[in-house]
Write an enzyme that holds these catalytic residues in place. Structure first.
Site, short mmCIF file in Angstrom:
data_model
loop_
_atom_site.label_atom_id
_atom_site.label_comp_id
_atom_site.label_asym_id
_atom_site.label_seq_id
_atom_site.Cartn_x
_atom_site.Cartn_y
_atom_site.Cartn_z
N LYS A 96 0.84 -1.21 0.00
CA LYS A 96 0.00 0.00 0.00
C LYS A 96 0.87 1.26 0.00
CE LYS A 96 -3.82 -2.39 2.19
NZ LYS A 96 -4.57 -2.75 3.38
N GLN A 116 -4.69 -1.79 9.71
CA GLN A 116 -4.62 -3.10 9.05
C GLN A 116 -5.16 -4.19 9.99
OE1 GLN A 116 -3.42 -3.56 5.78
NE2 GLN A 116 -4.20 -5.63 6.02
N ASP A 170 -11.09 2.60 3.67
CA ASP A 170 -11.44 1.17 3.50
C ASP A 170 -12.94 1.00 3.29
OD1 ASP A 170 -9.35 -0.60 3.36
OD2 ASP A 170 -9.20 -0.93 5.53
#
Ligand code: NDP
Length: 286
Positions: free
Chosen positions: A53, A97, A120
C-alpha cells in the site's frame, strides 16, 4: 471458445495513470493526498499488504505514513493515534490493518475512525451510505471488481449477477454495488441449497469464498463474466482462486486469473479513495 482474460494488472495500471493525473492536479493546487496505514503487531501477511500500500502511494506521488505499533500496544494508545490522524490535515484517509491483536476491540477501532477518512469503507456510516445508494467510500476489493467489469466492457444493467460469499468486506458490498448498477442480484452462502442452480443462471458471477477451485466448469453459464476474488493455495502450494480457472475459461465469456486479476485492483482502489477524499476537502470532489 476460450474466455477473454481480464488482465487486472493492466487495468490497475490504466486506473493508476488516471489517479496520477488527479494527484498532480491536486498538487498543483497545493494539496498532496495523504494516506496513513497503522499496523499493530507482526502478522507477516499484514506486513506485506501494508508495504504494498505504501509503495503504491509513493509511485503515484501521494504522501504516505506507515505507523508501526508493537503487538502489546494498549487499545487506548491506538485510539489516541486514530484521534490524531482524524485531526491531521495532511492525512485524507487512513486505515488500521486487520487483524489487530486479541486484546484490542476491532469494532471500537473501526468506529473511532472519522467516516470522512475511512478509505477502506468499513465504517457503519459508509456501509449505510452504500446500502442507501449514496456511496462515499466503497470497500476497495468489490469496488475494484466493478472497475474490472467496467473496463472490460461487461454490461451490468438488467443482468443477473450472482455473488457467492457474504462477508462484510467483499460479498455484501459487492452485491450492493451490483444492485446500484441495476443488476438483479442473488447472494449465495455456505447454506445455499444447490449452489450450481444459481451460479449456472449468472450472467455475472463473483466468487469470494476462500474455497480453492470450488466453482467448476459445469457450474458456469456459457458466456458469463466470472470474477474470482479468492486467494488460496492449491495442493502444490501454488496460489489459486475460488474458481477452477482452466475449466471455467473454456465456458465463460470473461474471467479473471489468480494471481493477476482482482488482487492488483484492491490497492489501486485504496489510492483512488484517498485521492477522492483529498478532492472532497477542496471542493472539487466527484
Ligand atoms: P470470509 O471467510 O469472510 O467469507 C467467505 C464467504 O464465503 C462466507 O459468506 C461463506 O458463507 C461463503 N462460503 C464459504 N464456503 C462456501 C460454499 N461452499 N458455498 C457457498 N458459499 C460459501 O472471506 P472473505 O470474503 O474475507 O474472502 C473471500 C476470499 O477472497 C478469500 O480467499 C480471501 O483471501 C480473498 N480476498 C481477496 C482479496 C483481494 O484483494 N484479492 C481481498 C479480500 C479477500 P457463510 O457466510 O454462510 O459462512
Amino acid at each position: 471458445m476460450s474466455a477473454q482474460i481480464i488482465d487486472g494488472k493492466a487495468i490497475a495500471q490504466q486506473v493508476r495513470v488516471e489517479l496520477k493525473a488527479r494527484t498532480d492536479a491536486l498538487k498543483a493546487r497545493g494539496i498532496t493526498p495523504g494516506l496513513a496505514v497503522i499496523i499493530v503487531g507482526e502478522d507477516p501477511a499484514s506486513k506485506i499488504y501494508v508495504a504494498n500500500k505504501i509503495k503504491a502511494c509513493a509511485e503515484l506521488g501521494l504522501h504516505s505514513e506507515h505507523i508501526v505499533m508493537s503487538a502489546d500496544t494498549p487499545e487506548a494508545t491506538l485510539l489516541a493515534k486514530i484521534d490524531e490522524l482524524n485531526n491531521d490535515p495532511k492525512i485524507h484517509g487512513f486505515l488500521v490493518q486487520l487483524p489487530v491483536p486479541k486484546h484490542i476491540d476491532s469494532n471500537k477501532v473501526l468506529l473511532a475512525i472519522d467516516p470522512d477518512k475511512d478509505v477502506d469503507g468499513f465504517h457503519p456510516v459508509n456501509v449505510g451510505a452504500l446500502a442507501t445508494g449514496n456511496m462515499r467510500f466503497a470497500p476497495c476489493t468489490p469496488w475494484g471488481c466493478m472497475k474490472l467489469l467496467e473496463k472490460s466492457g461487461v454490461s451490468i444493467e438488467g443482468k443477473h449477477a450472482v455473488v457467492v460469499g457474504r462477508s462484510n468486506i467483499v460479498g455484501k458490498p459487492m452485491a450492493l454495488l451490483l444492485l446500484q448498477a441495476n443488476a438483479t442480484v442473488t447472494i449465495c452462502t455456505s447454506k445455499t441449497v444447490d449452489l450450481a442452480k444459481f451460479t449456472r443462471d449468472a450472467d455475472i458471477l463473483v466468487v469470494a469464498t476462500g474455497r480453492a477451485k470450488m466453482i467448476t466448469g459445469d457450474m458456469v453459464k456459457p458466456g458469463a463474466a466470472v470474477i474470482d476474488v479468492g486467494m488460496n493455495r492449491d495442493e502444490n502450494g501454488k496460489l489459486c482462486g475460488d474458481v477452477d480457472f482452466d475449466a471455467v475459461k473454456e465456458v465463460a465469456g470473461w474471467i479473471t486469473p489468480v494471481p493477476g486479476g482482482v488482487g492488483p485492483m484492491t490497492i489501486t482502489m485504496l489510492v483512488a479513495n484517498t485521492v477522492q477524499s483529498a478532492e472532497r476537502t477542496q471542493g472539487s470532489g466527484k
